[in-house]
Motif scaffolding. Structure first.
Motif, PDB file in Angstrom:
ATOM      1  N   ALA A 160      14.447   1.356  -1.306  1.00 52.81           N
ATOM      2  CA  ALA A 160      14.759   1.396  -2.740  1.00 52.81           C
ATOM      3  C   ALA A 160      13.489   1.241  -3.564  1.00 52.81           C
ATOM      4  O   ALA A 160      13.294   1.931  -4.580  1.00 52.81           O
ATOM      5  N   LEU A 161      12.604   0.339  -3.120  1.00 56.99           N
ATOM      6  CA  LEU A 161      11.333   0.163  -3.812  1.00 56.99           C
ATOM      7  C   LEU A 161      10.495   1.445  -3.756  1.00 56.99           C
ATOM      8  O   LEU A 161       9.877   1.841  -4.755  1.00 56.99           O
ATOM      9  N   LEU A 162      10.472   2.090  -2.600  1.00 54.91           N
ATOM     10  CA  LEU A 162       9.680   3.308  -2.437  1.00 54.91           C
ATOM     11  C   LEU A 162      10.216   4.431  -3.327  1.00 54.91           C
ATOM     12  O   LEU A 162       9.444   5.178  -3.941  1.00 54.91           O
ATOM     13  N   ALA A 163      11.552   4.525  -3.435  1.00 52.54           N
ATOM     14  CA  ALA A 163      12.162   5.562  -4.270  1.00 52.54           C
ATOM     15  C   ALA A 163      11.841   5.339  -5.749  1.00 52.54           C
ATOM     16  O   ALA A 163      11.491   6.280  -6.473  1.00 52.54           O
ATOM     17  N   VAL A 164      11.944   4.084  -6.199  1.00 54.62           N
ATOM     18  CA  VAL A 164      11.649   3.776  -7.609  1.00 54.62           C
ATOM     19  C   VAL A 164      10.160   3.989  -7.889  1.00 54.62           C
ATOM     20  O   VAL A 164       9.788   4.497  -8.950  1.00 54.62           O
ATOM     21  N   ALA A 165       9.300   3.621  -6.925  1.00 52.08           N
ATOM     22  CA  ALA A 165       7.857   3.826  -7.098  1.00 52.08           C
ATOM     23  C   ALA A 165       7.526   5.307  -7.253  1.00 52.08           C
ATOM     24  O   ALA A 165       6.698   5.693  -8.090  1.00 52.08           O
ATOM     25  N   PHE A 166       8.193   6.151  -6.458  1.00 53.60           N
ATOM     26  CA  PHE A 166       7.992   7.597  -6.582  1.00 53.60           C
ATOM     27  C   PHE A 166       8.405   8.075  -7.976  1.00 53.60           C
ATOM     28  O   PHE A 166       7.697   8.869  -8.616  1.00 53.60           O
ATOM     29  N   ALA A 167       9.553   7.576  -8.458  1.00 51.36           N
ATOM     30  CA  ALA A 167      10.046   7.968  -9.786  1.00 51.36           C
ATOM     31  C   ALA A 167       9.095   7.486 -10.889  1.00 51.36           C
ATOM     32  O   ALA A 167       8.914   8.176 -11.899  1.00 51.36           O
ATOM     33  N   ILE A 168       8.488   6.302 -10.694  1.00 49.50           N
ATOM     34  CA  ILE A 168       7.505   5.796 -11.667  1.00 49.50           C
ATOM     35  C   ILE A 168       6.312   6.744 -11.742  1.00 49.50           C
ATOM     36  O   ILE A 168       5.852   7.103 -12.831  1.00 49.50           O
ATOM     37  N   GLY A 214       0.816  -1.213   0.000  1.00 47.33           N
ATOM     38  CA  GLY A 214       0.000   0.000   0.000  1.00 47.33           C
ATOM     39  C   GLY A 214       0.844   1.255   0.000  1.00 47.33           C
ATOM     40  O   GLY A 214       0.546   2.220  -0.709  1.00 47.33           O
ATOM     41  N   LEU A 215       1.942   1.232   0.777  1.00 49.02           N
ATOM     42  CA  LEU A 215       2.829   2.391   0.842  1.00 49.02           C
ATOM     43  C   LEU A 215       3.532   2.620  -0.498  1.00 49.02           C
ATOM     44  O   LEU A 215       3.692   3.758  -0.947  1.00 49.02           O
ATOM     45  N   THR A 216       3.938   1.522  -1.147  1.00 45.54           N
ATOM     46  CA  THR A 216       4.626   1.635  -2.433  1.00 45.54           C
ATOM     47  C   THR A 216       3.699   2.206  -3.502  1.00 45.54           C
ATOM     48  O   THR A 216       4.095   3.095  -4.264  1.00 45.54           O
ATOM     49  N   SER A 217       2.446   1.727  -3.554  1.00 44.60           N
ATOM     50  CA  SER A 217       1.506   2.260  -4.537  1.00 44.60           C
ATOM     51  C   SER A 217       1.147   3.712  -4.216  1.00 44.60           C
ATOM     52  O   SER A 217       0.941   4.535  -5.118  1.00 44.60           O
ATOM     53  N   ALA A 218       1.114   4.056  -2.903  1.00 49.48           N
ATOM     54  CA  ALA A 218       0.859   5.445  -2.515  1.00 49.48           C
ATOM     55  C   ALA A 218       1.995   6.359  -2.964  1.00 49.48           C
ATOM     56  O   ALA A 218       1.761   7.510  -3.355  1.00 49.48           O
ATOM     57  N   MET A 219       3.237   5.858  -2.915  1.00 51.63           N
ATOM     58  CA  MET A 219       4.385   6.647  -3.389  1.00 51.63           C
ATOM     59  C   MET A 219       4.283   6.916  -4.891  1.00 51.63           C
ATOM     60  O   MET A 219       4.686   7.977  -5.376  1.00 51.63           O
ATOM     61  N   THR A 220       3.722   5.959  -5.626  1.00 44.33           N
ATOM     62  CA  THR A 220       3.493   6.175  -7.057  1.00 44.33           C
ATOM     63  C   THR A 220       2.541   7.347  -7.265  1.00 44.33           C
ATOM     64  O   THR A 220       2.778   8.230  -8.093  1.00 44.33           O
ATOM     65  N   GLY A 221       1.454   7.351  -6.495  1.00 45.34           N
ATOM     66  CA  GLY A 221       0.492   8.445  -6.584  1.00 45.34           C
ATOM     67  C   GLY A 221       1.084   9.774  -6.157  1.00 45.34           C
ATOM     68  O   GLY A 221       0.800  10.814  -6.761  1.00 45.34           O
ATOM     69  N   LEU A 222       1.948   9.752  -5.129  1.00 41.95           N
ATOM     70  CA  LEU A 222       2.588  10.985  -4.664  1.00 41.95           C
ATOM     71  C   LEU A 222       3.491  11.565  -5.751  1.00 41.95           C
ATOM     72  O   LEU A 222       3.498  12.779  -5.995  1.00 41.95           O
ATOM     73  N   GLY A 223       4.239  10.695  -6.428  1.00 45.45           N
ATOM     74  CA  GLY A 223       5.109  11.142  -7.526  1.00 45.45           C
ATOM     75  C   GLY A 223       4.304  11.801  -8.636  1.00 45.45           C
ATOM     76  O   GLY A 223       4.683  12.855  -9.164  1.00 45.45           O
ATOM     77  N   THR A 224       3.161  11.189  -8.965  1.00 47.37           N
ATOM     78  CA  THR A 224       2.292  11.750 -10.008  1.00 47.37           C
ATOM     79  C   THR A 224       1.711  13.095  -9.574  1.00 47.37           C
ATOM     80  O   THR A 224       1.656  14.041 -10.364  1.00 47.37           O
ATOM     81  N   ALA A 225       1.286  13.182  -8.325  1.00 52.72           N
ATOM     82  CA  ALA A 225       0.674  14.412  -7.831  1.00 52.72           C
ATOM     83  C   ALA A 225       1.654  15.582  -7.851  1.00 52.72           C
ATOM     84  O   ALA A 225       1.293  16.704  -8.207  1.00 52.72           O
ATOM     85  N   LEU A 226       2.906  15.311  -7.455  1.00 52.52           N
ATOM     86  CA  LEU A 226       3.897  16.386  -7.355  1.00 52.52           C
ATOM     87  C   LEU A 226       4.474  16.785  -8.708  1.00 52.52           C
ATOM     88  O   LEU A 226       4.728  17.961  -8.962  1.00 52.52           O
ATOM     89  N   VAL A 227       4.693  15.806  -9.585  1.00 52.90           N
ATOM     90  CA  VAL A 227       5.414  16.076 -10.842  1.00 52.90           C
ATOM     91  C   VAL A 227       4.485  16.122 -12.054  1.00 52.90           C
ATOM     92  O   VAL A 227       4.786  16.791 -13.040  1.00 52.90           O
ATOM     93  N   GLY A 228       3.344  15.429 -11.993  1.00 51.35           N
ATOM     94  CA  GLY A 228       2.432  15.381 -13.135  1.00 51.35           C
ATOM     95  C   GLY A 228       2.065  16.753 -13.691  1.00 51.35           C
ATOM     96  O   GLY A 228       2.194  16.995 -14.899  1.00 51.35           O
ATOM     97  N   PRO A 229       1.619  17.705 -12.823  1.00 49.97           N
ATOM     98  CA  PRO A 229       1.298  19.040 -13.350  1.00 49.97           C
ATOM     99  C   PRO A 229       2.503  19.745 -13.981  1.00 49.97           C
ATOM    100  O   PRO A 229       2.338  20.541 -14.907  1.00 49.97           O
ATOM    101  N   LEU A 230       3.724  19.455 -13.484  1.00 44.68           N
ATOM    102  CA  LEU A 230       4.929  20.041 -14.094  1.00 44.68           C
ATOM    103  C   LEU A 230       5.156  19.496 -15.494  1.00 44.68           C
ATOM    104  O   LEU A 230       5.599  20.215 -16.397  1.00 44.68           O
ATOM    105  N   LEU A 231       4.833  18.193 -15.693  1.00 47.16           N
ATOM    106  CA  LEU A 231       4.921  17.616 -17.045  1.00 47.16           C
ATOM    107  C   LEU A 231       3.896  18.284 -17.966  1.00 47.16           C
ATOM    108  O   LEU A 231       4.181  18.539 -19.145  1.00 47.16           O
ATOM    109  N   GLY A 232       2.710  18.572 -17.429  1.00 47.14           N
ATOM    110  CA  GLY A 232       1.704  19.286 -18.210  1.00 47.14           C
ATOM    111  C   GLY A 232       2.172  20.686 -18.584  1.00 47.14           C
ATOM    112  O   GLY A 232       1.997  21.129 -19.725  1.00 47.14           O
ATOM    113  N   ALA A 233       2.798  21.377 -17.624  1.00 47.74           N
ATOM    114  CA  ALA A 233       3.330  22.715 -17.898  1.00 47.74           C
ATOM    115  C   ALA A 233       4.441  22.646 -18.944  1.00 47.74           C
ATOM    116  O   ALA A 233       4.542  23.520 -19.821  1.00 47.74           O
ATOM    117  N   ALA A 234       5.276  21.602 -18.855  1.00 46.80           N
ATOM    118  CA  ALA A 234       6.352  21.428 -19.854  1.00 46.80           C
ATOM    119  C   ALA A 234       5.764  21.177 -21.237  1.00 46.80           C
ATOM    120  O   ALA A 234       6.284  21.677 -22.249  1.00 46.80           O
TER     121      ALA A 234
END
Length: 413
Positions: free
Chosen positions: A110-118, A54-74
């Motif tokens: 390491a899994l949490l870091a890669v999940a965030f990057a995903i 659950g924590l790993t999948s939540a890190m995926t969502g956190l990565g999207t929330a923080l960086v996703g809008p920046l990808l849209g701006a780019a």
């Protein structure tokens, strides 16, 4: 001899975008729908820990929330093509990496870091598709047709999202059961590499690109913080919370009956009705305004969720989900239609990505929290989580009504 001139062909969005565009854009968003559930399944199977999953999948969502809008701006600044090619390639490589790392003797961090990057590199196909199509409509359709075409387009896009968000978890379950727990993640990596690249290279990607490398005309970034626009983002967050809470609590409900693998099939009952009603939104009369639609259909969604804790059989649960589906599709269409209308100049991709990211972070957070609730107190308690999520959607819809009146008055003034 008289010659008659043929009447000019009526412009259609399918003709303007190209027939191949829609299947490519549909399949390209499947990895997005498979990642959160796929990573959860992978980590739970490989490490034997539901909490870590659950924590790993939540890190995926956190990565999207923080960086996703920046990808849209780019994408608004540099054009969609290069942003999608870079993020899609990086995302595929990271998915392959986590499929290997989950079974390797590496620390959980390491899994949490890669999940965030995903999550951070997740290709924003759905919001960028909406931005492309809105751009095409603005460029090729007469003013008197734009509103109705945008409404129909948002209806189609929301139905497409419903299809992938319903069938994404089903595909994950089938691959994990028949092949291996890593298969869904590897499958998502391959789909991202092939179809996200095809989506990036499609001619419509040039719609939002600046001509000759010039900086495109853009409204100030502070206009993204307008209350009327933020309300639609909060509404999308509520929808994401609902998706995550509903799927997780439904899985707990089915597990208590000894058939957890059938959760995806029962969940599909909600998606079918939702997709059908989403497409039907284009037929609503103009006097049934967007703010009114949000409140009405969010009310239906909330009413359906209130019955969930009282469902004691799979049949009763399916009936609840059918009612809930009536509320979901039109609510999503309305939120995206309002967001499209309120997008500041040159910020369309950013706005659509803000809504898409809000859905994903809501789904991830609710999945993790509802999973903990189900583990601690059982399915009955977990089924209260979708009620709370529906109330967030309804509250945002109610708050939107006076904001819409203020905006309408400002535009008329």
């Amino acid at each position: 001899m008289h010659t008659t001139l043929a009447a000019p062909r009526r412009t259609t969005l399918v003709r303007e975008a190209g027939f191949a565009y829609f299947p490519i854009a549909l399949i390209a968003r499947l990895p997005f729908a498979m990642m959160v559930v796929g990573i959860l399944t992978l980590v739970v199977s490989a490490r034997g820990s539901l909490a870590l999953g659950g924590l790993t999948s939540a890190m995926t969502g956190l990565g999207t929330a923080l960086v996703g809008p920046l990808l849209g701006a780019a994408a608004d600044r540099f054009g969609q093509r290069r942003v999608l090619l870079l993020s899609g390639t990086a995302n595929s490589l990271l998915l392959l990496a986590i499929a290997w790392l989950a079974f390797a003797s590496v620390p959980d961090a390491a899994l949490l870091a890669v999940a965030f990057a995903i999550g951070a590199s997740m290709p924003q196909v759905a919001p960028l598709s909406r931005s492309r199509l809105v751009g095409i409509i603005g460029r090729t359709f007469s003013k008197d047709r734009r509103a109705s075409v945008v409404g129909g387009t948002m209806a189609y896009e929301s139905a497409a999202d419903e299809i992938v968000f319903v069938f994404g978890p089903v595909i994950v379950g089938l691959l994990a059961t028949t092949l291996s727990p890593a298969a869904p993640v590897i499958g998502a990596a391959v789909l991202a590499l092939v179809f996200v690249s095809a989506f990036a290279l499609h001619p419509t990607a040039a719609v939002g690109a600046a001509a000759g490398g010039d900086k495109p005309a853009q409204a100030p970034a502070k206009e993204l913080a307008r209350p009327a626009l933020i309300t639609t983002v909060l509404g999308a967050l509520g929808m994401g919370l609902f998706f995550g809470a509903m799927l997780t609590s439904l899985t707990a409900f089915m597990a208590e009956r000894g058939v957890p693998e059938q959760a995806g099939l029962v969940y599909g009952a909600m998606g079918i009705g939702s997709a059908a009603l989403a497409l039907g939104v284009a037929l609503f009369p103009a006097r049934f305004t967007l703010p009114a639609r949000w409140v009405v259909f969010a009310g239906i969604l909330t009413a359906g969720t209130l019955a969930l804790p009282f469902a004691t059989s799979v049949g009763a649960m399916t009936l609840c989900l059918l009612v809930i589906g009536i509320g979901i599709g039109p609510t999503l269409v309305t939120q995206y239609s309002l967001a499209a209308a309120r997008s500041p100049l040159g910020r369309s991709a950013t706005v659509m990505t803000m809504l898409g990211s809000a859905v994903v972070v809501g789904q991830s957070a609710a999945s993790a929290l509802t999973g903990l609730l189900a583990e601690a107190s059982g399915a009955s308690a977990a089924l209260l989580a979708p009620v709370a999520a529906a109330l967030v959607v309804l509250a945002a819809g109610v708050a939107n009504v006076p904001l819409s009146r203020v905006r309408r008055a400002a535009l008329q003034g």
